[in-house]
Design a protein around this motif. Structure first.
Motif, PDB file in Angstrom:
ATOM      1  N   CYS A 148     123.951  36.498 -51.465  1.00  0.00           N
ATOM      2  CA  CYS A 148     125.248  35.924 -51.849  1.00  0.00           C
ATOM      3  C   CYS A 148     125.413  34.535 -51.227  1.00  0.00           C
ATOM      4  O   CYS A 148     125.545  34.396 -50.005  1.00  0.00           O
ATOM      5  CB  CYS A 148     126.378  36.858 -51.419  1.00  0.00           C
ATOM      6  SG  CYS A 148     126.293  38.491 -52.214  1.00  0.00           S
ATOM      7  N   LYS A 149     125.414  33.510 -52.059  1.00  0.00           N
ATOM      8  CA  LYS A 149     125.314  32.126 -51.599  1.00  0.00           C
ATOM      9  C   LYS A 149     126.442  31.694 -50.667  1.00  0.00           C
ATOM     10  O   LYS A 149     126.237  30.877 -49.773  1.00  0.00           O
ATOM     11  CB  LYS A 149     125.249  31.183 -52.802  1.00  0.00           C
ATOM     12  CG  LYS A 149     123.949  31.286 -53.583  1.00  0.00           C
ATOM     13  CD  LYS A 149     123.888  30.254 -54.692  1.00  0.00           C
ATOM     14  CE  LYS A 149     122.562  30.316 -55.423  1.00  0.00           C
ATOM     15  NZ  LYS A 149     122.469  29.286 -56.488  1.00  0.00           N
ATOM     16  N   ASP A 150     127.641  32.217 -50.894  1.00  0.00           N
ATOM     17  CA  ASP A 150     128.770  31.805 -50.058  1.00  0.00           C
ATOM     18  C   ASP A 150     128.706  32.390 -48.654  1.00  0.00           C
ATOM     19  O   ASP A 150     129.494  32.007 -47.787  1.00  0.00           O
ATOM     20  CB  ASP A 150     130.089  32.218 -50.715  1.00  0.00           C
ATOM     21  CG  ASP A 150     130.400  31.389 -51.951  1.00  0.00           C
ATOM     22  OD1 ASP A 150     130.464  30.152 -51.825  1.00  0.00           O
ATOM     23  OD2 ASP A 150     130.554  31.968 -53.038  1.00  0.00           O
ATOM     24  N   LEU A 151     127.788  33.316 -48.431  1.00  0.00           N
ATOM     25  CA  LEU A 151     127.725  34.006 -47.143  1.00  0.00           C
ATOM     26  C   LEU A 151     126.435  33.734 -46.379  1.00  0.00           C
ATOM     27  O   LEU A 151     126.150  34.406 -45.390  1.00  0.00           O
ATOM     28  CB  LEU A 151     127.879  35.518 -47.361  1.00  0.00           C
ATOM     29  CG  LEU A 151     129.158  35.967 -48.071  1.00  0.00           C
ATOM     30  CD1 LEU A 151     129.170  37.479 -48.232  1.00  0.00           C
ATOM     31  CD2 LEU A 151     130.393  35.510 -47.315  1.00  0.00           C
ATOM     32  N   ILE A 152     125.655  32.767 -46.829  1.00  0.00           N
ATOM     33  CA  ILE A 152     124.386  32.485 -46.154  1.00  0.00           C
ATOM     34  C   ILE A 152     124.275  31.005 -45.794  1.00  0.00           C
ATOM     35  O   ILE A 152     124.956  30.158 -46.374  1.00  0.00           O
ATOM     36  CB  ILE A 152     123.168  32.892 -47.018  1.00  0.00           C
ATOM     37  CG1 ILE A 152     123.170  32.128 -48.343  1.00  0.00           C
ATOM     38  CG2 ILE A 152     123.160  34.391 -47.251  1.00  0.00           C
ATOM     39  CD1 ILE A 152     121.942  32.404 -49.202  1.00  0.00           C
ATOM     40  N   THR A 153     123.424  30.728 -44.818  1.00  0.00           N
ATOM     41  CA  THR A 153     123.158  29.356 -44.388  1.00  0.00           C
ATOM     42  C   THR A 153     121.651  29.172 -44.238  1.00  0.00           C
ATOM     43  O   THR A 153     120.969  30.037 -43.677  1.00  0.00           O
ATOM     44  CB  THR A 153     123.838  29.065 -43.033  1.00  0.00           C
ATOM     45  OG1 THR A 153     125.247  29.281 -43.153  1.00  0.00           O
ATOM     46  CG2 THR A 153     123.585  27.624 -42.603  1.00  0.00           C
ATOM     47  N   TYR A 154     121.145  28.062 -44.749  1.00  0.00           N
ATOM     48  CA  TYR A 154     119.724  27.739 -44.611  1.00  0.00           C
ATOM     49  C   TYR A 154     119.529  26.819 -43.409  1.00  0.00           C
ATOM     50  O   TYR A 154     120.254  25.834 -43.242  1.00  0.00           O
ATOM     51  CB  TYR A 154     119.205  27.039 -45.871  1.00  0.00           C
ATOM     52  CG  TYR A 154     118.948  27.965 -47.036  1.00  0.00           C
ATOM     53  CD1 TYR A 154     117.672  28.469 -47.280  1.00  0.00           C
ATOM     54  CD2 TYR A 154     119.977  28.337 -47.891  1.00  0.00           C
ATOM     55  CE1 TYR A 154     117.435  29.326 -48.349  1.00  0.00           C
ATOM     56  CE2 TYR A 154     119.752  29.188 -48.961  1.00  0.00           C
ATOM     57  CZ  TYR A 154     118.479  29.676 -49.187  1.00  0.00           C
ATOM     58  OH  TYR A 154     118.244  30.528 -50.244  1.00  0.00           O
ATOM     59  N   THR A 155     118.568  27.153 -42.574  1.00  0.00           N
ATOM     60  CA  THR A 155     118.225  26.321 -41.422  1.00  0.00           C
ATOM     61  C   THR A 155     116.703  26.192 -41.342  1.00  0.00           C
ATOM     62  O   THR A 155     115.970  26.941 -41.994  1.00  0.00           O
ATOM     63  CB  THR A 155     118.746  26.930 -40.108  1.00  0.00           C
ATOM     64  OG1 THR A 155     118.220  28.263 -39.964  1.00  0.00           O
ATOM     65  CG2 THR A 155     120.266  26.987 -40.094  1.00  0.00           C
ATOM     66  N   ILE A 156     116.251  25.255 -40.528  1.00  0.00           N
ATOM     67  CA  ILE A 156     114.814  25.044 -40.343  1.00  0.00           C
ATOM     68  C   ILE A 156     114.447  25.337 -38.897  1.00  0.00           C
ATOM     69  O   ILE A 156     115.057  24.804 -37.966  1.00  0.00           O
ATOM     70  CB  ILE A 156     114.412  23.603 -40.714  1.00  0.00           C
ATOM     71  CG1 ILE A 156     114.646  23.371 -42.215  1.00  0.00           C
ATOM     72  CG2 ILE A 156     112.949  23.336 -40.357  1.00  0.00           C
ATOM     73  CD1 ILE A 156     114.344  21.960 -42.685  1.00  0.00           C
TER      74      ILE A 156
END
Length: 209
Positions: A148-156
């Protein structure tokens, strides 16, 4: 990846969890588990599949298939899907889970045809077997499957990033910055959460949280 669930019988079928993997594939056994034989189709899911998103997907299809003649099916399926849309954004409460169950049962009891009577199965079975995932969406505002896109965060991950710049070149939002052979970073405010960076990275440096 570990087997999480299998959805049987087509869009109106229920999701049967791994713990019931030995359930015989026959009419009575599948019905007792909350699903059905239906078309005979099976969709196997793993831990990268979100049950809230799965429910939304099938409800959207069933909304389109409904003839609209009876009120429970015409409005009920739309309302179920709207509640799940909110869940996918972290909006909702535990009462909404109870409302999903009671509305699903009302649709089953009041629908004039088999489509309406079976349409709530994906919702009822995912609540029955995976209620903790629903609670994670509304209590913790997290999607355990990272869907669910509104509930996730992408990090490196700085330790895994080699600075190859592949992710930055592919990013449609141009939200990834960093010099060649140096650790890159993602601007969360600009990120579209499309997942292209994760698919592109050969070093598994892009993480979802």
């Amino acid at each position: 990846k570990p087997f999480k669930a299998v959805q049987t019988g087509g869009p109106s079928g229920g999701c049967i969890p791994y713990k019931l993997k030995d359930t015989p594939v026959d009419f009575d056994s599948l019905t007792a588990a909350g699903s059905m034989m239906g078309s005979g189709a099976m969709i196997v899911m793993d831990d990268s599949d979100c049950v809230v998103d799965v429910g939304r997907y099938f409800l959207h299809f069933l909304e389109e298939e409904s003839c609209g003649k009876c009120l429970p099916c015409r409005l009920g399926l739309t309302r179920l899907r709207e509640i799940l849309d909110n869940f996918s954004k972290g909006i909702g409460s535990e009462q909404d889970i109870a409302d999903l169950t009671s509305l699903s049962q009302a649709i089953q009891d009041g629908a004039l045809c088999a489509l309406g009577a079976s349409a709530p199965n994906p919702v009822l079975t995912t609540i029955r077997y995976f209620k903790e995932e629903y609670l994670a969406h509304v209590r913790d505002h997290k999607c355990p499957a990272g869907v669910c896109k509104d509930l996730i965060t992408y990090t490196i991950d700085a330790e895994l990033c080699t600075g190859c710049m592949s992710c930055a070149r592919q990013c449609p939002a141009q939200c990834i910055t960093g010099k060649k052979k140096a650790t890159h970073t993602i601007d969360a405010a600009k990120c579209l959460r499309c997942g292209i960076c994760k698919e592109t990275c050969k070093f598994d440096a892009v993480k979802i949280s």
